[in-house]
Design a protein around this motif. Structure first.
Motif, short mmCIF file in Angstrom:
data_model
loop_
_atom_site.label_atom_id
_atom_site.label_comp_id
_atom_site.label_asym_id
_atom_site.label_seq_id
_atom_site.Cartn_x
_atom_site.Cartn_y
_atom_site.Cartn_z
N VAL A 194 0.84 -1.20 0.00
CA VAL A 194 0.00 0.00 0.00
C VAL A 194 0.88 1.25 0.00
CG1 VAL A 194 -1.80 1.25 1.22
CG2 VAL A 194 -1.88 -1.20 1.12
N GLU A 195 1.95 1.24 0.81
CA GLU A 195 2.84 2.40 0.84
C GLU A 195 3.43 2.69 -0.53
OE1 GLU A 195 3.50 4.88 2.68
OE2 GLU A 195 2.10 4.14 4.18
N ALA A 196 3.70 1.61 -1.30
CA ALA A 196 4.30 1.79 -2.62
C ALA A 196 3.33 2.48 -3.59
CB ALA A 196 4.71 0.43 -3.19
N GLN A 197 2.04 2.49 -3.24
CA GLN A 197 1.07 3.14 -4.13
C GLN A 197 0.81 4.58 -3.73
OE1 GLN A 197 -2.37 0.55 -5.03
NE2 GLN A 197 -1.31 -1.00 -3.86
N LYS A 198 1.60 5.10 -2.80
CA LYS A 198 1.43 6.47 -2.33
C LYS A 198 1.63 7.46 -3.48
CE LYS A 198 3.21 9.20 1.52
NZ LYS A 198 1.94 9.41 2.22
N GLY A 199 0.99 8.59 -3.38
CA GLY A 199 1.18 9.61 -4.40
C GLY A 199 -0.16 10.18 -4.79
N SER A 200 -0.80 9.59 -5.77
CA SER A 200 -2.12 10.06 -6.18
C SER A 200 -2.86 8.88 -6.76
CB SER A 200 -1.98 11.17 -7.21
OG SER A 200 -1.53 10.60 -8.42
N ILE A 201 -4.07 9.15 -7.22
CA ILE A 201 -4.89 8.08 -7.78
C ILE A 201 -4.20 7.44 -8.97
CG2 ILE A 201 -6.23 9.57 -9.32
CD1 ILE A 201 -8.71 7.95 -8.41
N LEU A 202 -3.31 8.20 -9.62
CA LEU A 202 -2.60 7.67 -10.79
C LEU A 202 -1.49 6.71 -10.39
CD1 LEU A 202 -2.40 10.98 -12.83
CD2 LEU A 202 -3.99 9.09 -13.14
N HIS A 203 -1.10 6.73 -9.09
CA HIS A 203 -0.04 5.82 -8.65
C HIS A 203 -0.58 4.48 -8.21
CE1 HIS A 203 2.05 9.63 -8.60
NE2 HIS A 203 3.19 8.97 -8.50
N TRP A 204 -1.90 4.39 -8.07
CA TRP A 204 -2.46 3.09 -7.67
C TRP A 204 -2.22 2.11 -8.80
CZ3 TRP A 204 -7.92 4.91 -5.71
CH2 TRP A 204 -7.72 5.78 -4.63
N TYR A 205 -2.18 0.81 -8.46
CA TYR A 205 -1.79 -0.19 -9.45
C TYR A 205 -2.88 -0.54 -10.44
CZ TYR A 205 2.48 -0.78 -6.84
OH TYR A 205 3.67 -0.56 -6.23
N TRP A 206 -4.07 0.05 -10.27
CA TRP A 206 -5.11 -0.35 -11.22
C TRP A 206 -4.84 0.20 -12.60
CZ3 TRP A 206 -8.98 2.97 -13.36
CH2 TRP A 206 -8.88 4.30 -12.94
N ILE A 207 -4.01 1.21 -12.74
CA ILE A 207 -3.73 1.72 -14.08
C ILE A 207 -2.66 0.89 -14.78
CG2 ILE A 207 -2.89 3.71 -15.39
CD1 ILE A 207 -4.44 5.46 -13.53
N PRO A 208 -1.45 0.72 -14.18
CA PRO A 208 -0.48 -0.13 -14.89
C PRO A 208 -0.89 -1.58 -14.97
CG PRO A 208 0.37 0.54 -12.76
CD PRO A 208 -0.87 1.33 -12.98
N LEU A 209 -1.69 -2.06 -14.03
CA LEU A 209 -2.05 -3.47 -14.00
C LEU A 209 -3.53 -3.66 -14.26
CD1 LEU A 209 0.04 -4.68 -10.98
CD2 LEU A 209 0.48 -5.05 -13.37
N PHE A 210 -4.11 -2.81 -15.13
CA PHE A 210 -5.55 -2.87 -15.33
C PHE A 210 -6.06 -4.27 -15.69
CE2 PHE A 210 -9.52 -2.08 -17.61
CZ PHE A 210 -10.19 -1.40 -16.63
N PRO A 211 -5.41 -4.97 -16.66
CA PRO A 211 -5.91 -6.32 -16.99
C PRO A 211 -5.85 -7.26 -15.79
CG PRO A 211 -4.17 -5.64 -18.50
CD PRO A 211 -4.24 -4.61 -17.46
N MET A 212 -4.79 -7.12 -14.97
CA MET A 212 -4.66 -8.00 -13.79
C MET A 212 -5.76 -7.70 -12.79
SD MET A 212 -2.17 -9.98 -14.26
CE MET A 212 -2.46 -9.97 -16.00
#
Lengths: 357, 118
Positions: A194-212
């Motif tokens: 969770v800490e690694a996704q800090k930043g903004s909504i664009l840093h959450w993993y749903w964007i780079p890993l959308f298919p996953m």
């Protein structure tokens, strides 16, 4: 650990002789009940929400008799199930028959020990919490297999066979989907992810890993035996699957385990792909600061509620899949795709072109 | 470090208690009026005419075997996944070889028809 430390300090200061391993076990028990009792209430009202939401989606009212707008319905159901007879089928293996519901719910509760609900709101912070969840979560399949086997009846056995092969097939898919998250976050500790996704909504993993994220959501539906993948229960085919011979509280325990697992899967999706306790307005000028007082727990629950609603929405929308289609989806579509995506993520990390740097 | 695992032990026992407790409550509060018809196994109202532990499709067994293979694979991939960004090309090529071997096996079983449910 602000909240927990306050409890611990309060206890150690009021009772000075309170010390040692027994004291820590009692403190853990208090924390555990502070987590499990709201969880059980959430499960109860999730069943109410399910009936109500699906009712409205089908232009019905849903439960509306017990209490104002039917709010007491889950309580009434629980009380009713408590006073129902527990049937012991003559041919059943009694010990395994009673062990099955216990084995179904024990992992569903045990995994909550490592779920971080806020930056400092967790009970155990293991280095390997994700592996712990995968390992303990997969014990749940024993409950269903044992239920099917111990009932010594045809429909439960069929349900157990279907369920066992479905759950193991999708467990692999979930494993590979979560490997990609681990590759980016560089840790199997949920707090670190969770800490690694800090930043903004664009840093959450749903964007780079959308298919996953999509694959994880669909696999979570299968893992929790939800429609449209509920062939394990399949009322129209095998009347109720593994639950056929269970009645009263033994059935209620299976039910609790299933819904606790659904909530768990929703929260796991939030932790893995939707930034856990981070606010969606983080990093946005003005609005981010305006919402900064909201505790992380609220964000986790709000995001998880969205996924839980999505479960109900999917159930009201899609017809049931055929069994061979579900198996094909897992082995011939998701599995090759997730393996290929692991290569993609690895290559992007090596070439330093990932969007997550 | 080890004290982090104490809550896990407590939670596993709590989970067992949350399973056993309600069943016990139900057993104590509920009636108990056994009846040979009620306690016979459910078969849509018919008396059972066959042993319920019947033959089942061998594909379920195949799925179980494939699961062991692939779940082990997942277990091998996890440690690599944690450090893959630091391993560089060495780790990438190593993992490529490992996964390629498994992909070859996967293609083989696909072509053999182990994944068909007709």
């Amino acid at each position: 650990m602000g909240f927990w430390n306050a409890i611990t300090n309060f206890i150690t200061q009021t009772i000075p002789w309170f010390d040692g391993i027994l004291a820590s076990i009692i403190i853990i028990l208090i924390k555990a009940f502070a987590l499990i009792i709201p969880l059980m209430l959430m499960v109860a009202y999730f069943t109410y929400a399910e009936r109500k939401v699906i009712g409205y989606m089908q232009l019905r009212l849903g439960p509306n008799r017990v209490g104002p707008k039917g709010w007491l319905q889950p309580i009434a159901d629980a009380v009713k199930l408590m006073f129902k007879e527990i049937i012991f089928p003559t041919k059943a293996d009694v010990y395994l028959y009673l062990l099955a519901p216990v084995l179904a719910i024990a992992p569903a509760i045990a995994v909550w020990a490592v779920i971080p609900l806020d930056a400092d709101l967790y009970i155990a912070n293991l280095d390997v919490s994700l592996l712990y969840i995968l390992a303990v979560g997969s014990i749940g399949v024993y409950g269903i297999i044992l239920a099917g086997w111990a009932s010594n009846s045809k429909y439960p056995l069929l349900g157990a066979l279907r369920s066992a092969s479905l759950l193991v097939s999708y467990e692999i898919v979930i494993g590979f989907a979560l490997v990609t998250v681990v590759m980016i976050a560089g840790s199997v500790n949920l707090n670190a992810i969770v800490e690694a996704q800090k930043g903004s909504i664009l840093h959450w993993y749903w964007i780079p890993l959308f298919p996953m994220m999509i694959i994880f959501f669909i696999s979570a539906l299968v893992e929790t035996n939800r429609a449209p993948f509920d062939v394990v229960e399949g009322e129209s085919e095998i009347v109720g699957g593994t639950h056929v011979e269970y009645s009263g509280m033994t059935f209620a325990v299976f039910f609790l385990a299933e819904y606790a697992n659904m909530i768990l899967m929703a929260i796991l999706a939030v932790i893995m792909f939707f930034g856990g306790w981070h606010s969606p307005f983080e990093g946005v000028p003005y609005i981010g600061e305006f919402f900064s007082w909201v505790p992380g727990l609220v964000w986790v629950l709000a995001k998880a509620t969205f996924f839980m609603f999505a479960y109900l929405w999917v159930r009201a929308t899609f017809p049931r899949f055929r069994y061979d289609q579900i198996m094909r989806l897992s082995w011939k579509v998701f599995l090759p795709f997730t393996i290929a995506w692991i290569f993609v993520v690895a290559l992007m990390t090596q070439l330093k072109i990932g969007p997550w740097f | 470090m080890l004290e982090n695992y104490l809550p896990i032990v407590v939670f596993i026992f709590l989970g067992l208690a949350f399973g056993a407790g309600p069943v016990l409550i139900g057993y104590l509060l509920g009636p108990s009026k056994p009846d040979p018809e009620k306690n016979s196994q459910f078969e849509c109202g018919f008396p059972a005419f066959d042993d319920s532990r019947m033959y089942f499709n061998v594909r379920y067994y195949l799925v179980a075997i494939l699961f062991i293979l692939f779940d082990l694979e997942v277990a091998f991939v996890f440690p690599w996944a944690v450090v893959q960004s630091q391993l560089g090309w060495f780790g990438f090529i190593g993992m490529t070889i490992f996964l390629s071997l498994l992909v070859v096996g996967f293609i083989f079983e696909w072509k053999k028809g182990a994944l068909e449910w007709e």
